[in-house]
Write a protein that holds these residues in place. Structure first.
Motif, PDB file in Angstrom:
ATOM      1  N   ALA A  40       0.780  -1.199   0.172  1.00  0.00           N
ATOM      2  CA  ALA A  40       0.127   0.105  -0.008  1.00  0.00           C
ATOM      3  C   ALA A  40       0.594   1.095  -0.102  1.00  0.00           C
ATOM      4  O   ALA A  40       0.448   2.441  -0.194  1.00  0.00           O
ATOM      5  CB  ALA A  40      -1.012   0.102   1.278  1.00  0.00           C
ATOM      6  N   GLY A  41       2.157   1.093   0.299  1.00  0.00           N
ATOM      7  CA  GLY A  41       2.932   2.392   0.145  1.00  0.00           C
ATOM      8  C   GLY A  41       2.908   3.249   1.693  1.00  0.00           C
ATOM      9  O   GLY A  41       3.385   4.145   1.594  1.00  0.00           O
ATOM     10  N   VAL A  42       2.097   2.674   2.603  1.00  0.00           N
ATOM     11  CA  VAL A  42       1.967   3.376   3.775  1.00  0.00           C
ATOM     12  C   VAL A  42       2.987   2.775   4.718  1.00  0.00           C
ATOM     13  O   VAL A  42       3.080   1.632   5.000  1.00  0.00           O
ATOM     14  CB  VAL A  42       0.567   2.989   4.458  1.00  0.00           C
ATOM     15  CG1 VAL A  42       0.270   3.628   5.624  1.00  0.00           C
ATOM     16  CG2 VAL A  42      -0.682   3.504   3.352  1.00  0.00           C
ATOM     17  N   SER A  43       3.944   3.777   5.240  1.00  0.00           N
ATOM     18  CA  SER A  43       4.921   3.465   6.216  1.00  0.00           C
ATOM     19  C   SER A  43       4.528   3.776   7.619  1.00  0.00           C
ATOM     20  O   SER A  43       4.281   4.950   7.662  1.00  0.00           O
ATOM     21  CB  SER A  43       6.135   4.109   5.591  1.00  0.00           C
ATOM     22  OG  SER A  43       7.256   3.792   6.552  1.00  0.00           O
ATOM     23  N   ARG A  44       4.909   2.846   8.431  1.00  0.00           N
ATOM     24  CA  ARG A  44       4.791   3.201  10.018  1.00  0.00           C
ATOM     25  C   ARG A  44       5.629   2.382  10.649  1.00  0.00           C
ATOM     26  O   ARG A  44       6.099   1.504  10.265  1.00  0.00           O
ATOM     27  CB  ARG A  44       3.542   3.016  10.328  1.00  0.00           C
ATOM     28  CG  ARG A  44       3.111   1.454  10.332  1.00  0.00           C
ATOM     29  CD  ARG A  44       1.560   1.123  10.997  1.00  0.00           C
ATOM     30  NE  ARG A  44       1.182  -0.082  11.053  1.00  0.00           N
ATOM     31  CZ  ARG A  44       1.719  -0.970  12.038  1.00  0.00           C
ATOM     32  NH1 ARG A  44       2.074  -0.697  12.769  1.00  0.00           N
ATOM     33  NH2 ARG A  44       1.095  -2.134  11.749  1.00  0.00           N
ATOM     34  N   ARG A  45       6.075   3.315  11.515  1.00  0.00           N
ATOM     35  CA  ARG A  45       7.216   2.711  12.633  1.00  0.00           C
ATOM     36  C   ARG A  45       6.660   1.539  13.164  1.00  0.00           C
ATOM     37  O   ARG A  45       5.532   1.334  13.834  1.00  0.00           O
ATOM     38  CB  ARG A  45       7.745   3.583  13.751  1.00  0.00           C
ATOM     39  CG  ARG A  45       8.502   4.770  13.093  1.00  0.00           C
ATOM     40  CD  ARG A  45       9.511   5.121  14.026  1.00  0.00           C
ATOM     41  NE  ARG A  45      10.607   6.116  13.297  1.00  0.00           N
ATOM     42  CZ  ARG A  45      11.596   5.655  12.822  1.00  0.00           C
ATOM     43  NH1 ARG A  45      11.989   4.429  12.905  1.00  0.00           N
ATOM     44  NH2 ARG A  45      12.399   6.615  12.375  1.00  0.00           N
ATOM     45  N   SER A  46       7.362   0.463  13.453  1.00  0.00           N
ATOM     46  CA  SER A  46       6.967  -0.892  14.001  1.00  0.00           C
ATOM     47  C   SER A  46       8.153  -1.477  15.046  1.00  0.00           C
ATOM     48  O   SER A  46       9.036  -1.481  14.447  1.00  0.00           O
ATOM     49  CB  SER A  46       6.238  -1.921  13.314  1.00  0.00           C
ATOM     50  OG  SER A  46       6.007  -3.077  13.906  1.00  0.00           O
ATOM     51  N   LYS A  47       7.572  -1.959  16.265  1.00  0.00           N
ATOM     52  CA  LYS A  47       8.738  -2.253  17.170  1.00  0.00           C
ATOM     53  C   LYS A  47       8.897  -3.908  16.763  1.00  0.00           C
ATOM     54  O   LYS A  47      10.165  -4.274  17.412  1.00  0.00           O
ATOM     55  CB  LYS A  47       8.354  -2.175  18.605  1.00  0.00           C
ATOM     56  CG  LYS A  47       7.150  -2.642  19.019  1.00  0.00           C
ATOM     57  CD  LYS A  47       6.769  -2.519  20.462  1.00  0.00           C
ATOM     58  CE  LYS A  47       5.904  -3.072  21.187  1.00  0.00           C
ATOM     59  NZ  LYS A  47       4.777  -3.517  21.119  1.00  0.00           N
ATOM     60  N   ASP A  48       8.272  -4.394  16.087  1.00  0.00           N
ATOM     61  CA  ASP A  48       8.627  -5.768  15.847  1.00  0.00           C
ATOM     62  C   ASP A  48       8.172  -6.326  14.373  1.00  0.00           C
ATOM     63  O   ASP A  48       7.782  -5.297  13.848  1.00  0.00           O
ATOM     64  CB  ASP A  48       7.721  -6.731  16.628  1.00  0.00           C
ATOM     65  CG  ASP A  48       6.221  -6.402  16.749  1.00  0.00           C
ATOM     66  OD1 ASP A  48       5.747  -6.229  15.626  1.00  0.00           O
ATOM     67  OD2 ASP A  48       5.533  -6.671  17.596  1.00  0.00           O
ATOM     68  N   PHE A  49       8.520  -7.359  14.234  1.00  0.00           N
ATOM     69  CA  PHE A  49       8.427  -8.195  12.835  1.00  0.00           C
ATOM     70  C   PHE A  49       7.310  -9.135  12.743  1.00  0.00           C
ATOM     71  O   PHE A  49       7.583 -10.266  13.467  1.00  0.00           O
ATOM     72  CB  PHE A  49       9.901  -8.224  12.114  1.00  0.00           C
ATOM     73  CG  PHE A  49       9.783  -8.987  10.753  1.00  0.00           C
ATOM     74  CD1 PHE A  49       9.682  -7.798   9.698  1.00  0.00           C
ATOM     75  CD2 PHE A  49      10.274  -9.948  10.407  1.00  0.00           C
ATOM     76  CE1 PHE A  49       9.887  -8.390   8.543  1.00  0.00           C
ATOM     77  CE2 PHE A  49      10.625 -10.415   9.268  1.00  0.00           C
ATOM     78  CZ  PHE A  49      10.172  -9.671   8.222  1.00  0.00           C
TER      79      PHE A  49
END
Length: 132
Positions: A64-73
């Motif tokens: 989707a091209g939406v980037s957000r910070r994430s603390k995990d994978f």
């Protein structure tokens, strides 16, 4: 397989091509340690023949091209593979824990973390062949 424009399967994506834009390259360099941990973890699972799907923020950005910070994978595995996945990653030096034994295991090393998701949070909908 020939696909006509009106075919229902024409919109199905079989792969994702990531374009390394300058912004994405800078972000990848900044979080290089975390990305390295994720890549090495996935390689360990592949070497152990543990099938997985990548989920969460990384997939949302890819599709989707939406980037957000994430603390995990987030990795999705079938329930019958979760113990093998945890053992494999423990041998690679990670701490592992079935945080919520009905749906979620956590894997970590230092500040880097992976969620192994094998069911929905309510424990009812398991990651199965239809997901893969």
């Amino acid at each position: 397989m020939d696909v006509s424009p009106g075919d229902a399967h024409a919109s199905r994506l079989d792969c994702v091509i990531m374009v390394m834009t300058p912004k994405r390259a800078a972000a990848a360099k900044a979080k290089g340690g975390r990305d390295s941990f994720h890549r090495k973890s996935m390689a360990a699972l592949q070497n152990a023949n543990v099938p997985f799907l990548i989920g969460g923020a990384y997939v949302v950005e890819a599709y989707a091209g939406v980037s957000r910070r994430s603390k995990d994978f987030d990795l999705y595995v079938r329930p019958h593979h979760v113990d093998v996945a945890m053992d494999t990653l423990a041998r690679a030096g990670c701490k592992t824990e079935k945080t919520f034994p009905h749906w979620l295991a956590k894997v970590g090393r230092g500040r880097d973390h992976i969620d192994l998701i094998f069911r929905a949070g309510n424990g009812l909908c398991e990651a199965d062949d239809s997901w893969f």
